[in-house]
Design a protein around this motif. Structure first.
Motif: not given
Length: 527
Positions: A100, A111, A114-115, A118, A148, A151, A155
């Motif tokens: 990531l 998060n 992270m989003k 991603y 995926q 992620y 999360t």
């Protein structure tokens, strides 16, 4: 796309109107604000979470926009570097954080970050993107599935903790040799050695924010709070998948699977205890050698020692004062005994001299009286001996010839008899006066005692008598008239009548009734 956008806005318009009409306050009450109805959202794609996030942002006054700015400031875009050469052959050397683009600092990302990462990774690894097309589409799909998985794992808090616990972690702590070397540099060397250790282990903290070790200017209260936090450190580090010896998925039966799970749990608990012991050990060692704590403990020890010395000095002072007082009283007692002994000796000596003088006086008075044919009675002699003191005895004895005259009658001096008779007359006169004074004093005491007794009896008599009011005198006259003279038990009946009619607190007696009637007759005006 325009047709889709128009149809979606038309379908969502009633819901938007409903949201804009109602606003929920903090206390739960509903209000109807005067705001414009939101029917279009030009700054957001009209579908999915983005559209409704924008609605919430407008409704809450742009809270989400400020939140996004804070996140972007905390995690700058230039730090997110997505690797571009990931293949199925080398994918094992990349961690989920690497995939990531977070790298070593990924453990601190939230998060939202992270989003964002991603979304960037999807632009690179999605199979539909042209820049990632390869000869093997299946390989592109597997790489994207791994992204995926990274992620979804990072999360999810539970999965992320389990994954982080499997990663390589530096469990090392400073050795005693390193401690000795660092302490030579003072507080700066200690902090330089132990600060990275605390920061590494802070990633597993449940309670946040985690306090930092500080520096030489940190208040000692914050230093103790820092160590108190770490002594009670609560770690989320999970050992359920670390060092397991059994794989429950490969079990041949349900019982075997249960047994494998139990054994793995035992191993996890054992590793957890080791982890707690490791953290506790290096925290206690750090606190033990921390120059700030050592200096504070030394200052506290010195303060306690100073208080102890002050108490000991005060105790010694009191003991010395008590000892001095004891010695003083002992010395005073010794001197008093010596004075008493000396006084007794002196007194005994004076007593012997006085006794000797009286014996001489007796002999001289008898001898002179015989010589003058006027003997002195023994009572007068004893009275004179008792009345004269030592000096007077010497004076009278010397006037009649002294001690030598008792042995040789020729040395008697008759002229000294006049002085003796004069002292005798004075003594008798003094005795008579004293006796008269004693008699008068005795009579005065007797009279005072009689007067006091008389006064007490009078006061008691007055206190015991009732002072009859007009109403009581009227009732007495009725009783006297009801029970005339000559009646049997007349005054007892009068007394009972008064007590029954008047009901006094202290009952009347017969004597009181008789005296009251007598006084009434005396004081009545004569016709």
């Amino acid at each position: 796309y325009r047709l889709y956008k128009a149809s979606f806005c038309q379908s969502i318009d009633p819901l938007v109107k409903m949201f804009s009409l109602f606003q929920i306050d903090v206390d739960g009450s509903e209000s109807f604000p005067s705001v414009k109805l939101v029917t279009t959202c030009d700054n957001a794609v009209p579908f999915g979470n983005a559209y409704f996030d924008t609605l919430c942002m407008i409704r809450n006054g742009g809270v989400k926009e400020s939140k996004k700015k804070a996140v972007s400031e905390e995690f700058p875009e230039n730090k997110i570097v997505i690797p571009t050469n990931v293949t199925m052959k080398n994918i094992k050397k990349y961690s989920f954080y690497d995939l990531l683009g977070l790298g070593d600092w990924g453990c601190t990302a939230d998060n939202e970050t992270m989003k964002k990462c991603y979304h960037k990774a999807v632009l690179l690894y999605h199979p539909d993107k042209k820049q990632m097309k390869s000869a093997d589409p299946e390989e592109d799909r597997q790489v994207f599935l791994k992204v995926q998985e990274a992620y979804n794992t990072l999360t999810n808090e539970t999965k992320r903790r389990a994954y982080d616990s499997q990663l390589d972690f530096d469990d090392s702590v400073p050795t005693e040799k390193q401690d000795t070397k660092a302490l030579k540099k003072g507080i700066a060397g200690f902090i330089e050695l132990y600060d990275p250790v605390f920061r590494r282990n802070a990633r597993f903290a449940i309670r946040k924010p985690v306090p930092m070790i500080g520096d030489e200017n940190t208040p000692i209260s914050e230093v103790y709070a820092f160590y108190d936090y770490w002594v009670k450190f609560d770690s989320w580090r999970d050992f359920s998948t670390v060092g397991v010896e059994h794989k429950p998925d490969n079990a041949g039966s349900r019982e075997e699977r249960r047994w494998m799970v139990q054994e793995n749990e035992k191993i996890a608990k054992k590793n957890k205890k080791k982890e707690i012991a490791r953290v506790t050990d290096f925290v206690m060692r750090a606190m033990e050698i921390d120059p700030r704590v050592v200096a504070d403990k030394e200052a506290t020890k010195m303060a306690k020692e100073a208080v102890k010395l002050a108490r000991e000095a005060e105790s010694r002072k009191k003991e010395e004062e008590l000892e001095a007082a004891k010695k003083y009283f002992e010395e005073e007692e010794r001197l008093s005994l010596e004075r008493a002994k000396s006084n007794k000796i002196e007194k005994d000596k004076m007593k012997k001299l006085q006794s000797k003088g009286r014996n001489i006086l007796r002999k001289l008075l008898r001898a002179v009286g015989e010589k003058l044919n006027n003997p002195v009675s023994e009572d007068d002699i004893e009275a004179l001996c008792t009345a004269l003191d030592l000096c007077q005895l010497g004076e009278v004895n010397d006037g009649m010839g002294g001690e030598s005259a008792t042995k040789n009658p020729e040395l008697l001096v008759t002229g000294g008899m006049e002085l003796a008779l004069k002292y005798l007359a004075d003594s008798k006169k003094s005795i008579e006066q004293r006796q008269e004074e004693m008699r008068l004093e005795k009579e005065a005491k007797k009279a005072a005692i009689e007067q006091r007794s008389k006064n007490e009896s009078t006061s008691k008599k007055k206190a015991s008598e009732h002072f009859l009011t007009v109403n009581e005198m009227s009732m007495l006259s009725k009783a006297v008239a009801k029970f005339p003279a000559g009646s049997r038990g007349r005054w007892a009946s009068v007394c009972a009548y008064l007590n029954d009619q008047l009901r006094p607190v202290v009952l009347y007696t017969e004597d009181e009734c008789i005296r009251a009637a007598h006084n009434a007759v005396i004081q009545a005006p004569k016709k």
